[in-house]
Motif scaffolding. Structure first.
Motif, short mmCIF file in Angstrom:
data_model
loop_
_atom_site.label_atom_id
_atom_site.label_comp_id
_atom_site.label_asym_id
_atom_site.label_seq_id
_atom_site.Cartn_x
_atom_site.Cartn_y
_atom_site.Cartn_z
N LEU A 1 0.82 -1.22 0.00
CA LEU A 1 0.00 0.00 0.00
C LEU A 1 0.86 1.26 0.00
O LEU A 1 0.39 2.34 -0.36
N MET A 2 2.13 1.14 0.41
CA MET A 2 3.05 2.28 0.45
C MET A 2 4.09 2.21 -0.65
O MET A 2 5.13 2.87 -0.58
N GLY A 3 3.84 1.42 -1.69
CA GLY A 3 4.72 1.41 -2.85
C GLY A 3 5.85 0.42 -2.81
O GLY A 3 6.69 0.41 -3.72
N PHE A 4 5.91 -0.46 -1.80
CA PHE A 4 6.97 -1.46 -1.76
C PHE A 4 6.57 -2.69 -2.57
O PHE A 4 5.39 -2.96 -2.79
N ALA A 5 7.57 -3.44 -2.96
CA ALA A 5 7.34 -4.58 -3.85
C ALA A 5 6.64 -5.72 -3.10
O ALA A 5 6.61 -5.78 -1.87
N ALA A 6 6.09 -6.61 -3.86
CA ALA A 6 5.53 -7.83 -3.29
C ALA A 6 6.64 -8.61 -2.60
O ALA A 6 7.83 -8.48 -2.93
N GLY A 7 6.23 -9.44 -1.63
CA GLY A 7 7.22 -10.23 -0.90
C GLY A 7 7.91 -9.44 0.19
O GLY A 7 9.04 -9.74 0.56
N THR A 8 7.23 -8.42 0.73
CA THR A 8 7.79 -7.63 1.82
C THR A 8 6.81 -7.59 2.99
O THR A 8 5.61 -7.78 2.82
N TRP A 9 7.33 -7.28 4.17
CA TRP A 9 6.53 -7.31 5.39
C TRP A 9 7.07 -6.28 6.38
O TRP A 9 8.16 -5.75 6.23
N PHE A 10 6.27 -6.00 7.41
CA PHE A 10 6.58 -4.97 8.40
C PHE A 10 7.24 -5.55 9.65
O PHE A 10 6.99 -6.70 10.03
N ASP A 11 8.05 -4.69 10.32
CA ASP A 11 8.60 -5.04 11.63
C ASP A 11 8.98 -3.74 12.35
O ASP A 11 9.13 -2.69 11.73
N PHE A 12 9.14 -3.81 13.68
CA PHE A 12 9.50 -2.69 14.54
C PHE A 12 8.47 -1.57 14.42
O PHE A 12 8.75 -0.48 13.94
N PRO A 13 7.25 -1.82 14.89
CA PRO A 13 6.19 -0.83 14.75
C PRO A 13 6.28 0.27 15.81
O PRO A 13 6.89 0.11 16.86
N ASP A 14 5.64 1.39 15.51
CA ASP A 14 5.48 2.46 16.49
C ASP A 14 4.22 3.24 16.16
O ASP A 14 3.76 3.23 15.00
N CYS A 15 3.66 3.91 17.15
CA CYS A 15 2.47 4.71 16.93
C CYS A 15 2.42 5.85 17.93
O CYS A 15 3.01 5.78 19.01
N ALA A 16 1.75 6.93 17.55
CA ALA A 16 1.59 8.11 18.41
C ALA A 16 0.42 8.90 17.87
O ALA A 16 -0.13 8.58 16.80
N SER A 17 0.04 9.93 18.58
CA SER A 17 -1.06 10.77 18.13
C SER A 17 -0.65 12.23 18.16
O SER A 17 0.21 12.63 18.94
N SER A 18 -1.31 13.01 17.29
CA SER A 18 -1.14 14.45 17.27
C SER A 18 -2.50 15.07 17.61
O SER A 18 -3.39 14.40 18.11
N GLY A 19 -2.67 16.33 17.26
CA GLY A 19 -3.95 16.96 17.52
C GLY A 19 -5.11 16.34 16.78
O GLY A 19 -6.22 16.24 17.31
N SER A 20 -4.87 15.87 15.54
CA SER A 20 -5.99 15.36 14.75
C SER A 20 -5.68 14.04 14.03
O SER A 20 -6.55 13.53 13.33
N ASN A 21 -4.50 13.48 14.20
CA ASN A 21 -4.13 12.27 13.47
C ASN A 21 -3.49 11.24 14.39
O ASN A 21 -2.84 11.57 15.38
N PHE A 22 -3.70 9.97 14.03
CA PHE A 22 -2.85 8.90 14.53
C PHE A 22 -1.70 8.72 13.53
O PHE A 22 -1.92 8.74 12.31
N TYR A 23 -0.49 8.55 14.07
CA TYR A 23 0.69 8.33 13.24
C TYR A 23 1.23 6.93 13.52
O TYR A 23 1.19 6.46 14.67
N PHE A 24 1.78 6.30 12.48
CA PHE A 24 2.31 4.95 12.59
C PHE A 24 3.64 4.88 11.83
O PHE A 24 3.86 5.62 10.88
N ALA A 25 4.50 3.98 12.27
CA ALA A 25 5.79 3.81 11.61
C ALA A 25 6.18 2.34 11.65
O ALA A 25 5.80 1.61 12.58
N SER A 26 6.96 1.92 10.68
CA SER A 26 7.44 0.55 10.66
C SER A 26 8.60 0.43 9.69
O SER A 26 8.70 1.21 8.72
N ASN A 27 9.47 -0.53 9.95
CA ASN A 27 10.46 -0.93 8.97
C ASN A 27 9.85 -1.93 8.00
O ASN A 27 8.82 -2.56 8.30
N VAL A 28 10.50 -2.10 6.84
CA VAL A 28 10.03 -3.04 5.82
C VAL A 28 11.19 -3.98 5.48
O VAL A 28 12.32 -3.53 5.26
#
Length: 849
Positions: A215-242
């Motif tokens: 969904l973020m433009g990476f090739a097939a055969g990839t996966w996420f690791d080392f997640p993180d999340c936080a919030s701002s005034g109006s959004n949830f933010y997320f991060a991960s390695n691929v």
């Protein structure tokens, strides 16, 4: 030729230039957009315990880019080591564990890595995750019920894996779950939402979305690791390695989605930015962000890139900053049983926090400089301009500090959770505080252990959160863990801890008494608090029953700090923790009374401004010039005669007004700290942001002169025509820049005449002066100066004529002579040439030097 032209000797122009300050270099990239469909609603599977899919964590993390070694950088921090509290006793005094709960309900399969996370949406409802389970509470943490992450949602990819994160704001909570890659190497991260606090306590996550690298433009055969999340005034933010199917790093991503949209469910729009755009990996997002969220990564061991993303802005910005060197050569540091717990250490940033005034990042380093064991490095930055505030080492050379996490409470204090171990200590979890009472000076045990890991693998990350509800938002919710009774997975004891200051215990209200810009101000406080404690030197806390009435604080009028005198400015007070909105008391009013302290903690801050000295001087004359001064200074003084001084509070604007002239010396300009102000402007405003010197400069006025250099000759009336020079009253003779009148009287009426002008009374071409004009038929008359220019006129009926000129302003021409005399056509004299001469005059214009 006109006299003004003849006397204009030269002019000059001075042009001053300035160089603008160069802005700090910033870089920006546009973000991208995507949409993800909501998961198909599937009733959760059985909540019964079941074996985890991963029974043993790898001793090493997946392949990651190596941080380059940097050179140079900032000087190493120089701060004292952190003291270690007694592991067998809960810290007392003002530091309190309001709750410290083992969260390992029946059925939970724990890991030595654990990676615990915890949030509370209100005082009762909370959620906890760790490898490989989750738990919920509806009674503030007294009891925890098991939640099975393997069966809580529809099956996907290779099934639930391990890493989990939590973030809550405004009653909406996101549970972030990482999934194992399937046989094709594809994996994802599920974001599940509990829409209110009651649902969170019940474990009811009604919406979820599966995010994938594709969904973020990476090739097939990839996966996420080392997640993180936080919030701002109006959004949830997320991060991960691929990572790819070979567990090699291929990128990292940060994405965000609107909080309200996630609470509503349905197809979800999101924005994202990836490491091919911004560089780096292993992003940690600042907790408790406002309208701007930050993250960072190491460009080298002496350089950090900080990045930020504003709500409502479709670009991410970044800039690079030099840092003090650190080391990724981590040392083994086994505990008393010889088992090492540091094998998974790497150079990722693990902690990120934000307050209303600053943000910061934490990571661990191998030994360097005075730190002989692994330690935690903290970098603090100002929120307003992102300037580096401080680099600090959290260390003790008797053990290692690792795996830091951090957040801020509503007062902006920093709470840190991290691991310690080595030497005489088994791997354990501690908290460290930076607030008004201590500055990262003590480590207090959150979880103490009595064993090391049999696999030499222990820990990865912890979490610290600010509870989003009163009164707990003044405190911290952290996770910790320790091994007890053995070193196996089953011996891991993850914990949820609510800690903070005793003054903020529910049912009572804390009063924080501060001073700025320095501490140590003796404040009188009446009445005493519930422990009998009253005034003290700032900063200090006092604890009152809720709605306690009429508490009065009194500050001293002056203080000496740092070798300087400071004036009390005013009290500032706020009754809403976590805001920057202070109510301001009257300037100079030393006492402030809180009518009712209410149910939320109040803050009183005695604000001081440095005493600034204004020195007022003058030139020409150097003393005795009367200067008007407004307003009166701290000592009640205003106007004065030079030279004199006045004392003001820092930042006070002061207006100085000089007289237009002192004697015959006119005002020239003000100079402030040597810098000339607008010429001729009598008033100047000096802002007392430092000691300043203001000088009223006056010109030195040189008097003009006139001299009669010789008589003329008789006219037909038998009288010698008279030549006189006049100027405005009150001046010292003719002056540059003002009119001077050259007059003729007693001449023949209604006759042509001319004013002759010259520069010498000694020679005129080949002739010496005075020159007998009988040679041209003007008998008995002498020309007493050369003639450079003439100005024609006609006498009036009384035999008078005049010419008026303005002497040019030219300092080099002050005192230079001008010779003048009049010729009159006078046929009645009987001279062959019918001319009569007036007396000759020498004049020199005065002026201002």
């Amino acid at each position: 030729m006109r006299t003004a032209t003849a006397l204009a000797l030269f002019t000059g122009v001075l042009v001053l230039g300035a160089t603008a300050a160069q802005p700090r270099t910033q870089t920006q990239v546009p973000v991208r957009h995507g949409v993800v469909a909501q998961d198909r609603v599937v009733p959760p599977g059985p909540n019964a315990p079941q074996p985890p899919r991963i029974m043993q964590e790898s001793p090493h993390k997946h392949g990651m880019p190596v941080v380059p070694i940097g050179y140079g950088g900032n000087p190493q921090p120089q701060n004292a080591p952190v003291l270690i509290a007694d592991p067998l006793a809960e810290a007392g005094g003002t530091y309190v564990h309001f709750r410290n709960d083992l969260v390992k309900p029946a059925g939970a399969s724990s890991s030595r890595i654990a990676e615990p996370a915890c949030v509370f949406a209100d005082q009762n409802n909370g959620f906890f995750t760790a490898n490989w389970y989750a738990a919920r509470t509806q009674d503030g943490g007294a009891n925890w019920a098991y939640v099975n992450p393997y069966t809580a949602f529809a099956a996907a990819f290779g099934g639930f894996c391990c890493d989990q994160r939590l973030v809550t704001t405004g009653g909406t909570t996101v549970w972030m779950l990482q999934y194992v890659a399937d046989g094709s190497g594809n994996g994802g991260t599920r974001l599940a939402v509990a829409t209110n606090s009651a649902n969170l306590g019940a474990g009811a996550f009604s919406h979820s979305w599966m995010f994938t690298p594709q969904l973020m433009g990476f090739a097939a055969g990839t996966w996420f690791d080392f997640p993180d999340c936080a919030s701002s005034g109006s959004n949830f933010y997320f991060a991960s390695n691929v990572f790819n199917a070979s567990s090699q790093f291929v990128g990292a991503v940060v994405w965000r989605a609107d909080i309200a949209a996630m609470a509503a469910g349905g197809s979800l729009g999101f924005q994202y930015v990836t490491s091919p755009q911004i560089g780096g990996a292993s992003y940690r997002l600042t907790q408790n962000a406002g309208a701007r969220i930050f993250w960072a990564y190491h460009e080298s061991t002496t350089s950090m890139r900080t990045l930020w993303w504003d709500d409502g802005v479709n670009s991410v910005f970044w800039e690079s900053k030099p840092m003090a060197a650190w080391s990724f050569n981590y040392s083994a540091d086994p505990g008393p049983d010889g088992r090492d717990w540091t094998a998974r250490a790497d150079s990722r940033i693990l902690g990120a926090y934000q307050s209303l005034t600053e943000f910061g990042f934490l990571w661990h380093s191998g030994p360097i400089g005075v730190q002989t064991r692994n330690f935690v490095r903290l970098a603090r930055f100002a929120l307003a301009d992102r300037a580096l505030l401080e680099e600090r080492s959290i260390y003790n050379n008797g053990l290692s500090f690792m795996y830091p996490a951090a957040a801020t409470n509503a007062a902006g204090h920093i709470g840190i959770a991290c691991a310690i171990g080595g030497g005489a200590y088994f791997p354990s979890s501690v908290s460290v505080l930076k607030d008004d009472l201590e500055n990262l000076s003590s480590a207090r045990f959150l979880a103490g252990g009595n064993a090391g890991p049999t696999s030499n693998v222990w820990g990865d990350y912890f979490t610290v959160q600010r509870p989003p509800f009163w009164p707990w938002e003044q405190n911290f919710v952290a996770t910790g863990m320790a091994l007890n009774g053995g070193g196996a997975n089953a011996n891991q004891e993850p914990r949820a801890i609510q800690f903070g200051r005793e003054a903020f215990q529910p049912g009572f209200t804390g009063l924080m008494v501060l001073s700025s810009p320095f501490n140590g101000v003796p404040i009188t406080l009446v009445p005493a608090d519930r422990f009998g404690e009253a005034g003290a030197n700032t900063p200090f806390y006092r604890s009152f029953t809720q709605s306690f009435a009429n508490i009065t604080a009194t500050a001293p009028s002056t203080m000496v700090s740092g070798g300087a005198t400071w004036f009390f400015e005013r009290w500032a007070a706020k009754a809403v923790p976590g805001t920057t909105s202070f109510g301001l008391g009257p300037v100079g009013q030393l006492s402030y009374t809180i009518g009712s302290i209410g149910v939320q903690a109040d803050t009183l801050e005695a604000r001081y401004l440095r005493a600034r000295t204004l020195t007022v001087q003058s030139t020409n004359p150097a003393a005795g010039t009367a200067i008007a001064v407004s307003p009166v200074d701290f000592d009640g003084n205003a106007n004065g005669s030079t030279s004199f001084t006045r004392r003001y509070r820092d930042g006070q604007p002061v207006t100085l007004t000089a007289p237009s002239a002192v004697g015959f010396n006119p005002f020239k300009q003000w100079r402030v700290d040597g810098v000339g102000q607008t010429p001729g402007q009598l008033a100047v405003v000096v802002t007392m942001d430092a000691d300043h010197t203001a000088v009223a400069d006056y010109f030195v006025n040189v008097a003009g002169t006139i001299t009669d250099i010789g008589p003329g000759c008789r006219g037909s009336s038998g009288v010698v025509p008279s030549h006189t020079i006049t100027w405005p009253g009150g001046q010292q003779g003719p002056q540059q820049g003002t009119p001077t009148t050259y007059s003729l009287s007693q001449a023949r009426p209604i006759s042509p005449c001319a004013l002759s002008l010259g520069f010498s009374d000694r020679i005129w071409g080949a002739f010496r002066l005075p020159l007998d004009l009988g040679i041209i038929g003007v008998t008995n008359c002498f020309q007493r100066h050369d003639i450079i220019s003439t100005e024609s006129a006609t006498t009036g009926i009384a035999g008078n004529a005049s010419k008026t000129f303005v002497w040019p302003v030219n300092a080099s021409a002050i005192g230079l002579p001008l010779f003048t005399s009049w010729f009159i056509v006078d046929p009645g004299t009987g001279r062959p040439t019918t001319l009569t001469l007036s007396n000759a005059m020498r004049s020199a214009a005065g002026g201002n030097l």
